[in-house]
Design a protein around this motif. Structure first.
Motif, PDB file in Angstrom:
ATOM      1  N   ASP A 108      42.269  41.939  46.501  1.00 19.68           N
ATOM      2  CA  ASP A 108      41.274  40.988  47.000  1.00 19.68           C
ATOM      3  C   ASP A 108      39.862  41.563  46.932  1.00 19.68           C
ATOM      4  OD1 ASP A 108      43.381  39.295  47.617  1.00 19.68           O
ATOM      5  OD2 ASP A 108      43.525  39.991  49.678  1.00 19.68           O
ATOM      6  N   ILE A 109      39.724  42.813  47.333  1.00 20.89           N
ATOM      7  CA  ILE A 109      38.405  43.450  47.334  1.00 20.89           C
ATOM      8  C   ILE A 109      37.866  43.582  45.915  1.00 20.89           C
ATOM      9  CG2 ILE A 109      37.172  45.592  47.871  1.00 20.89           C
ATOM     10  CD1 ILE A 109      39.037  45.947  50.270  1.00 20.89           C
ATOM     11  N   SER A 154      35.904  58.118  47.986  1.00 19.70           N
ATOM     12  CA  SER A 154      37.155  57.667  47.390  1.00 19.70           C
ATOM     13  C   SER A 154      37.994  56.971  48.434  1.00 19.70           C
ATOM     14  CB  SER A 154      37.933  58.854  46.807  1.00 19.70           C
ATOM     15  OG  SER A 154      38.255  59.779  47.825  1.00 19.70           O
ATOM     16  N   ILE A 155      38.911  56.129  47.987  1.00 20.40           N
ATOM     17  CA  ILE A 155      39.732  55.355  48.900  1.00 20.40           C
ATOM     18  C   ILE A 155      41.178  55.810  48.787  1.00 20.40           C
ATOM     19  CG2 ILE A 155      40.140  53.500  47.223  1.00 20.40           C
ATOM     20  CD1 ILE A 155      39.936  51.561  49.630  1.00 20.40           C
ATOM     21  N   THR A 156      41.825  55.994  49.899  1.00 19.88           N
ATOM     22  CA  THR A 156      43.195  56.482  49.897  1.00 19.88           C
ATOM     23  C   THR A 156      44.163  55.323  49.733  1.00 19.88           C
ATOM     24  OG1 THR A 156      43.451  56.242  52.274  1.00 19.88           O
ATOM     25  CG2 THR A 156      42.490  58.306  51.477  1.00 19.88           C
ATOM     26  N   ALA A 157      45.443  55.669  49.558  1.00 23.30           N
ATOM     27  CA  ALA A 157      46.454  54.631  49.381  1.00 23.30           C
ATOM     28  C   ALA A 157      46.598  53.760  50.610  1.00 23.30           C
ATOM     29  CB  ALA A 157      47.801  55.284  49.054  1.00 23.30           C
ATOM     30  N   SER A 158      46.279  54.301  51.762  1.00 24.56           N
ATOM     31  CA  SER A 158      46.384  53.523  53.000  1.00 24.56           C
ATOM     32  C   SER A 158      45.178  52.643  53.238  1.00 24.56           C
ATOM     33  CB  SER A 158      46.551  54.473  54.201  1.00 24.56           C
ATOM     34  OG  SER A 158      45.406  55.303  54.336  1.00 24.56           O
ATOM     35  N   GLY A 159      44.141  52.790  52.410  1.00 24.69           N
ATOM     36  CA  GLY A 159      42.974  51.940  52.547  1.00 24.69           C
ATOM     37  C   GLY A 159      41.845  52.570  53.325  1.00 24.69           C
ATOM     38  N   SER A 160      42.009  53.797  53.830  1.00 20.84           N
ATOM     39  CA  SER A 160      40.937  54.441  54.591  1.00 20.84           C
ATOM     40  C   SER A 160      39.984  55.148  53.641  1.00 20.84           C
ATOM     41  CB  SER A 160      41.527  55.459  55.573  1.00 20.84           C
ATOM     42  OG  SER A 160      42.254  56.452  54.874  1.00 20.84           O
ATOM     43  N   ILE A 161      38.733  55.314  54.079  1.00 22.29           N
ATOM     44  CA  ILE A 161      37.707  55.943  53.253  1.00 22.29           C
ATOM     45  C   ILE A 161      37.641  57.426  53.578  1.00 22.29           C
ATOM     46  CG2 ILE A 161      35.274  55.883  52.635  1.00 22.29           C
ATOM     47  CD1 ILE A 161      36.840  53.405  51.875  1.00 22.29           C
ATOM     48  N   THR A 162      37.719  58.255  52.563  1.00 28.54           N
ATOM     49  CA  THR A 162      37.679  59.689  52.795  1.00 28.54           C
ATOM     50  C   THR A 162      37.280  60.408  51.511  1.00 28.54           C
ATOM     51  OG1 THR A 162      38.957  61.607  53.524  1.00 28.54           O
ATOM     52  CG2 THR A 162      40.122  60.019  52.204  1.00 28.54           C
ATOM     53  N   GLY A 163      36.857  61.661  51.639  1.00 27.18           N
ATOM     54  CA  GLY A 163      36.642  62.499  50.457  1.00 27.18           C
ATOM     55  C   GLY A 163      35.326  62.251  49.759  1.00 27.18           C
ATOM     56  N   SER A 164      35.244  62.737  48.525  1.00 29.00           N
ATOM     57  CA  SER A 164      34.033  62.654  47.721  1.00 29.00           C
ATOM     58  C   SER A 164      34.233  61.680  46.573  1.00 29.00           C
ATOM     59  CB  SER A 164      33.716  64.046  47.161  1.00 29.00           C
ATOM     60  OG  SER A 164      34.816  64.517  46.406  1.00 29.00           O
ATOM     61  N   PRO A 165      33.170  61.343  45.831  1.00 25.85           N
ATOM     62  CA  PRO A 165      33.295  60.404  44.719  1.00 25.85           C
ATOM     63  C   PRO A 165      34.318  60.872  43.704  1.00 25.85           C
ATOM     64  CG  PRO A 165      30.997  60.823  45.251  1.00 25.85           C
ATOM     65  CD  PRO A 165      31.802  61.797  46.038  1.00 25.85           C
ATOM     66  N   LEU A 166      35.000  59.872  43.090  1.00 26.04           N
ATOM     67  CA  LEU A 166      35.972  60.195  42.060  1.00 26.04           C
ATOM     68  C   LEU A 166      35.256  60.653  40.790  1.00 26.04           C
ATOM     69  CD1 LEU A 166      38.417  57.172  42.422  1.00 26.04           C
ATOM     70  CD2 LEU A 166      38.754  59.496  43.251  1.00 26.04           C
ATOM     71  N   ILE A 172      40.785  53.413  39.692  1.00 23.06           N
ATOM     72  CA  ILE A 172      41.012  53.072  41.088  1.00 23.06           C
ATOM     73  C   ILE A 172      42.248  52.185  41.130  1.00 23.06           C
ATOM     74  CG2 ILE A 172      40.069  51.969  43.145  1.00 23.06           C
ATOM     75  CD1 ILE A 172      37.325  52.361  41.985  1.00 23.06           C
ATOM     76  N   LEU A 173      43.317  52.630  41.732  1.00 27.02           N
ATOM     77  CA  LEU A 173      44.536  51.845  41.819  1.00 27.02           C
ATOM     78  C   LEU A 173      44.364  50.777  42.881  1.00 27.02           C
ATOM     79  CD1 LEU A 173      47.441  51.612  40.732  1.00 27.02           C
ATOM     80  CD2 LEU A 173      48.175  53.024  42.668  1.00 27.02           C
ATOM     81  N   VAL A 174      44.438  49.513  42.475  1.00 29.03           N
ATOM     82  CA  VAL A 174      44.271  48.412  43.418  1.00 29.03           C
ATOM     83  C   VAL A 174      45.569  47.675  43.671  1.00 29.03           C
ATOM     84  CG1 VAL A 174      41.858  48.091  42.866  1.00 29.03           C
ATOM     85  CG2 VAL A 174      43.568  46.873  41.532  1.00 29.03           C
ATOM     86  N   THR A 189      33.921  53.499  44.495  1.00 30.02           N
ATOM     87  CA  THR A 189      35.018  52.714  45.039  1.00 30.02           C
ATOM     88  C   THR A 189      34.470  51.557  45.860  1.00 30.02           C
ATOM     89  OG1 THR A 189      35.136  54.211  46.915  1.00 30.02           O
ATOM     90  CG2 THR A 189      36.594  54.655  45.061  1.00 30.02           C
ATOM     91  N   LEU A 190      35.368  50.652  46.232  1.00 29.63           N
ATOM     92  CA  LEU A 190      34.963  49.430  46.905  1.00 29.63           C
ATOM     93  C   LEU A 190      35.558  49.366  48.293  1.00 29.63           C
ATOM     94  CD1 LEU A 190      35.680  47.009  43.915  1.00 29.63           C
ATOM     95  CD2 LEU A 190      33.504  48.134  44.468  1.00 29.63           C
TER      96      LEU A 190
END
Length: 308
Positions: A108-109, A154-166, A172-174, A189-190
């Motif tokens: 959706d995002i 970067s965005i994790t598989a759980s949807g939380s925002i963490t880390g540095s730019p890819l 980006i796996l959506v 990332t979005l």
């Protein structure tokens, strides 16, 4: 160029909610008709109409829109502009989340981001979470308005925002089978941006007839079932398979009559009774005002005669 607030007329909201409640297994989708007003406090999206779309691909977790449907919605908006004397255009999309959270998925995002990039920066998305229960096992309906924004994290598989730019070139796996490749400039990332959402009375007159969308919805649902039936018969020419497909199709038609057409007729009858009651009250008020006006005229004439 983001939207600061979303306002939806009560009639348009009823049309969207009715559409969302037509399917408990697959998502449904439509387009939002209205306009975006630029104010000192920010942009406000006002929605007073909907374009109900048929599903070319019935899936539990996604919906698709064809270019033909988008063009038809634009034509519908142009006709509404002529009828209402107020500019109307496609300002967003809505879809349902049956049995799942109201929050937008990665798909959706990403879809919302593409709409904002290639159609209109003010383009908005609405999600209706239906057939969902709260902690007390009571059914509830939730609605969210959102847009997509870029994030440097970067965005994790759980949807939380963490880390540095890819790094450049990383995808980006959506979803399980969809990915958005990053450009060499490292596309960020979005993430979602929730927008304040409110339901308002009809913002102007004459009002668009959103009942037509609800009535047209029944035709769309019938066409979807018929299309599925014909496609199933093509893939399974065996007489027993076709007999089974025919039974499934008839069951779907009965379900459409029970859960779609019958409630719609009941709703329209209730609206007719309500309108008749309102009309009766207005006529009684009119008669009282005319009576008072006549009495006032008589008193004025009597006063003039007395003075003369």
């Amino acid at each position: 160029m983001l939207v600061g607030e979303v306002k939806v007329s009560s009639a348009a909201y009823m049309a969207m909610l009715t559409h969302a409640l037509t399917s408990e297994k697959e998502e449904v989708m439509g387009l939002l008709l209205g306009d975006v007003e630029e104010r000192s406090s920010g942009a406000i999206a006002i929605i007073w109409g909907v374009s109900v779309l048929s599903r070319s691909d019935k899936r539990k977790d996604r919906v698709e829109i064809s270019p033909e449907q988008s063009s038809a919605a634009t034509v519908q908006a142009e006709k509404m502009t002529e009828a209402l004397g107020r500019r109307t255009r496609v300002v967003g999309w809505y879809h349902s989340h049956p049995h799942i959270t109201v929050l937008p998925s990665h798909v959706d995002i990403a879809t919302q981001y593409n709409y904002q990039q290639y159609m209109d920066p003010h383009f908005i998305g609405l999600i209706f979470s239906v057939f969902n229960n709260d902690s007390s096992m009571k059914g509830r309906i939730q609605v969210i308005a959102f847009q997509s924004i870029e994030s440097t994290n970067s965005i994790t598989a759980s949807g939380s925002i963490t880390g540095s730019p890819l790094p450049p070139g990383s995808p980006i796996l959506v979803d399980d089978d969809i990915s958005i490749p990053l450009s060499s400039s490292s596309r960020p990332t979005l993430e979602r941006l929730e927008i304040p959402f409110s339901i308002i009375p009809q913002p102007f007159t004459p009002a668009p007839n959103n009942l037509e969308s609800i009535v047209h919805l029944q035709t769309i649902l019938q066409q979807e079932e018929q299309h599925s039936f014909l496609e199933a018969n093509k893939s399974s020419p065996h007489p027993l398979s076709q007999l089974y497909n025919s039974g499934v199709y008839q069951k779907s038609m009965c379900r459409l009559l029970e859960y779609g057409c019958s409630p719609l007729l009941a709703t329209m009858q209730d609206m007719l009774d309500s309108n008749n009651a309102t009309l009766k009250k207005l006529q009684e008020t009119k008669e009282r005002l005319l009576l008072r006006s006549g009495e006032s005229v008589k008193k004025e004439d009597k006063t003039r005669r007395t003075k003369s």
